[in-house]
Design a protein around this motif. Sequence first.
Motif, PDB file in Angstrom:
ATOM      1  N   SER A 198       0.827  -1.202   0.000  1.00  0.00           N
ATOM      2  CA  SER A 198       0.000   0.000   0.000  1.00  0.00           C
ATOM      3  C   SER A 198       0.867   1.261   0.000  1.00  0.00           C
ATOM      4  CB  SER A 198      -0.930   0.014   1.219  1.00  0.00           C
ATOM      5  OG  SER A 198      -0.177   0.205   2.404  1.00  0.00           O
ATOM      6  N   ARG A 199       0.261   2.344  -0.419  1.00  0.00           N
ATOM      7  CA  ARG A 199       0.930   3.651  -0.455  1.00  0.00           C
ATOM      8  C   ARG A 199       0.056   4.654   0.279  1.00  0.00           C
ATOM      9  NH1 ARG A 199       3.061   7.293  -5.514  1.00  0.00           N
ATOM     10  NH2 ARG A 199       2.502   9.331  -4.656  1.00  0.00           N
ATOM     11  N   THR A 200       0.684   5.454   1.154  1.00  0.00           N
ATOM     12  CA  THR A 200      -0.053   6.475   1.905  1.00  0.00           C
ATOM     13  C   THR A 200       0.477   7.847   1.556  1.00  0.00           C
ATOM     14  OG1 THR A 200      -0.516   4.966   3.750  1.00  0.00           O
ATOM     15  CG2 THR A 200      -0.655   7.323   4.199  1.00  0.00           C
TER      16      THR A 200
ATOM     17  N   THR B   9      -4.756   6.349   1.707  1.00  0.00           N
ATOM     18  CA  THR B   9      -4.033   5.088   1.578  1.00  0.00           C
ATOM     19  C   THR B   9      -4.579   4.316   0.379  1.00  0.00           C
ATOM     20  OG1 THR B   9      -3.640   4.967   3.963  1.00  0.00           O
ATOM     21  CG2 THR B   9      -3.402   2.925   2.705  1.00  0.00           C
TER      22      THR B   9
ATOM     23  N   GLN C  67      -4.473   0.908  -1.661  1.00  0.00           N
ATOM     24  CA  GLN C  67      -4.107  -0.507  -1.571  1.00  0.00           C
ATOM     25  C   GLN C  67      -3.594  -1.001  -2.924  1.00  0.00           C
ATOM     26  OE1 GLN C  67      -4.087  -1.802   1.364  1.00  0.00           O
ATOM     27  NE2 GLN C  67      -5.284  -0.222   2.410  1.00  0.00           N
TER      28      GLN C  67
END
Length: 251
Positions: A164-166, A189, A191
């Motif tokens: 994931s990237r936030t 966030t 996914q």
Amino acid sequence: MNYDSITELYEQQYLSYREDLHFYRRMAQTLGGPLLELGCGTGRLTLPLARAGNEIVGLELSPKMLQKAQEKAREKAVAEGLNLELILGDMRTFALERRFKTVLIPFNALMHLYTLGDQAAALGRVHHHLEPNGNLLFDVYVPRFGLEGVLRHEGETFFAEHGSRTDVWVLQRIDPIKQMAYTEYFVDTTQSSGMITRQHLMLEQRYFTRFELEWMLRASGFEVLKVWGSFEGEPLENSSHYMIFQARKLG
């Protein structure tokens, strides 16, 4: 302000922040302990100061932040024999059965004292808990702000092991009459599946001017010894990002 709701974001943002560490470690060595840190958070400074051989007590208002600090300390304390105690408490009302040679209020923690009464109460507690001629050290940022009402990304992107990237977006509003900065965080966030979730968080800070702080300290029984504009010991100037104070207990 209770940091429970933003503990996870705080950990991501400041886990590797070390800009102030060398300053507080050097000053602790110079001024001596025992040390008391108010607003110790998740132990970002507390643990390195303990690992440097200092006897230190950390006080934190947020149970969730304190729990994080305790988990980290548990891993290190036995193996390294740290002289460290972590306590849940409010800097406006805490009462400990001991005195300290040096009190630290790092990383803008003073900015969570919103009223004159809050500020006087906290500084009164510090004065009470300091040994004769003991020192108070703290830092706050110089109040310069970006564009108000503009949602902006300030380069804070975090990647998790599971893919994931936030991304952290910021929206700020300033109340110059109350000297309050209201910062909204929109934490998006993404996914690996492409699904996006958003968390909305709020940070409230009471900002200060240099001479306002000097008068606060004098009124609370302190003598201001030094005011720096950087953690390298540079003087406070118009271009400075921080105001760093050293004050000594009188009486």
